[in-house]
Design an enzyme around this catalytic site. Structure first.
Site, mmCIF file in Angstrom:
data_model
loop_
_atom_site.group_PDB
_atom_site.id
_atom_site.type_symbol
_atom_site.label_atom_id
_atom_site.label_comp_id
_atom_site.label_asym_id
_atom_site.label_seq_id
_atom_site.Cartn_x
_atom_site.Cartn_y
_atom_site.Cartn_z
ATOM 1 N N VAL A 1 0.844 -1.205 0.000
ATOM 2 C CA VAL A 1 0.000 0.000 0.000
ATOM 3 C C VAL A 1 0.880 1.256 0.000
ATOM 4 O O VAL A 1 0.636 2.216 -0.748
ATOM 5 C CB VAL A 1 -0.966 -0.016 1.218
ATOM 6 C CG1 VAL A 1 -1.786 1.271 1.257
ATOM 7 C CG2 VAL A 1 -1.876 -1.231 1.184
ATOM 8 N N CYS A 2 1.925 1.227 0.838
ATOM 9 C CA CYS A 2 2.839 2.380 0.919
ATOM 10 C C CYS A 2 3.474 2.669 -0.436
ATOM 11 O O CYS A 2 3.674 3.826 -0.811
ATOM 12 C CB CYS A 2 3.937 2.118 1.943
ATOM 13 S SG CYS A 2 3.320 1.905 3.609
ATOM 14 N N THR A 3 3.803 1.613 -1.159
ATOM 15 C CA THR A 3 4.425 1.791 -2.477
ATOM 16 C C THR A 3 3.492 2.574 -3.399
ATOM 17 O O THR A 3 3.907 3.508 -4.093
ATOM 18 C CB THR A 3 4.762 0.403 -3.073
ATOM 19 O OG1 THR A 3 5.651 -0.258 -2.169
ATOM 20 C CG2 THR A 3 5.407 0.508 -4.443
ATOM 21 N N LEU B 1 3.246 6.388 -2.203
ATOM 22 C CA LEU B 1 4.380 7.265 -2.537
ATOM 23 C C LEU B 1 4.396 7.577 -4.027
ATOM 24 O O LEU B 1 4.752 8.690 -4.435
ATOM 25 C CB LEU B 1 5.701 6.655 -2.076
ATOM 26 C CG LEU B 1 5.874 6.565 -0.554
ATOM 27 C CD1 LEU B 1 7.335 6.378 -0.199
ATOM 28 C CD2 LEU B 1 5.344 7.773 0.177
#
Ligand code: BEZ
Length: 211
Positions: A44-46, A49
């Protein structure tokens, strides 16, 4: 430490992917968005960003500096940036704080032990040019944030900092706004000479000032 709306946000020194910073000095006269993501090399973080990198020109246009934070170290940020570019089509084009000692995470209360002892939640802090907190959001690790919504609410924060108006539900830049209740009809005549529509005495709609 709980940071409340209107508080001066804590200042800090940090290592980032764009070199060391002192937060308040780095913000200068700009608005700022400080956001944490739980961990590097997570799906999810990928995507988040990549989205922030795609929207960077929109933050720039609003005079907003964006800065991310992860509890992982600097060398891991550099490696991860390659994956973000490869999978999302956008490499991070804004600084990412490395916070392995959890210094900034602690200052901003980004670790919620009932969620995780080691990872931050998905926090967002929008800071005004006066260094005061204008908005904060907390999302769990499982839900990626909507950065279009963050831009939308920044439009509202910037507008309402300049004019005696508030923005209705689901408002978008360019749509009608609400005259704040503290402005009397008498005073509104001066502020909004083009007139307004009174739906109820407490609900007065006016075209967005400056549009
Ligand atoms: C993610 O970014 O995909 C993620 C991070 C931590 C926990 C769960 C998901």
């Amino acid at each position: 430490m709980t940071i409340r709306l209107g508080d001066i946000v804590p200042d800090f020194d940090a290592e980032t992917t764009e070199g060391p910073i002192r937060f308040h000095e780095w913000l200068g006269d700009s608005w700022g968005v400080l956001f944490s993501h739980p961990k590097n090399f997570t799906p999810v973080c990928t995507t988040e960003l990549g989205q922030v990198a795609r929207l960077k020109p929109e933050f720039d246009r609003r005079n907003v500096k964006v800065i991310g934070l992860s509890v992982d170290p600097l060398d891991a940020h550099a490696k991860w940036a390659e994956d973000i570019a490869e999978t999302q089509g956008y490499a991070p084009n804004f600084p990412l704080i490395a916070d392995p000692e959890r210094t900034v995470s602690g200052l901003y209360d980004m670790i919620h032990p009932n969620a995780s002892d080691t990872m931050t939640v998905r926090s967002v802090f929008v800071v005004g040019p006066d260094k005061k907190l204008k908005l904060s959001l907390t999302y769990p690790a499982s839900a990626g944030r909507n950065f279009d919504e963050i831009l939308r609410v920044i439009d509202s924060l910037q507008l309402t900092a300049q004019h005696a108006v508030a923005t209705p539900a689901n408002w978008k830049d360019g749509e009608d706004v609400i005259i704040v209740p503290s402005v009397s009809d008498e005073a509104a005549k001066e502020k909004f000479p083009g007139g307004w529509k009174t739906l109820k005495p407490y609900l007065r709609m006016v075209p967005q000032p400056g549009k």
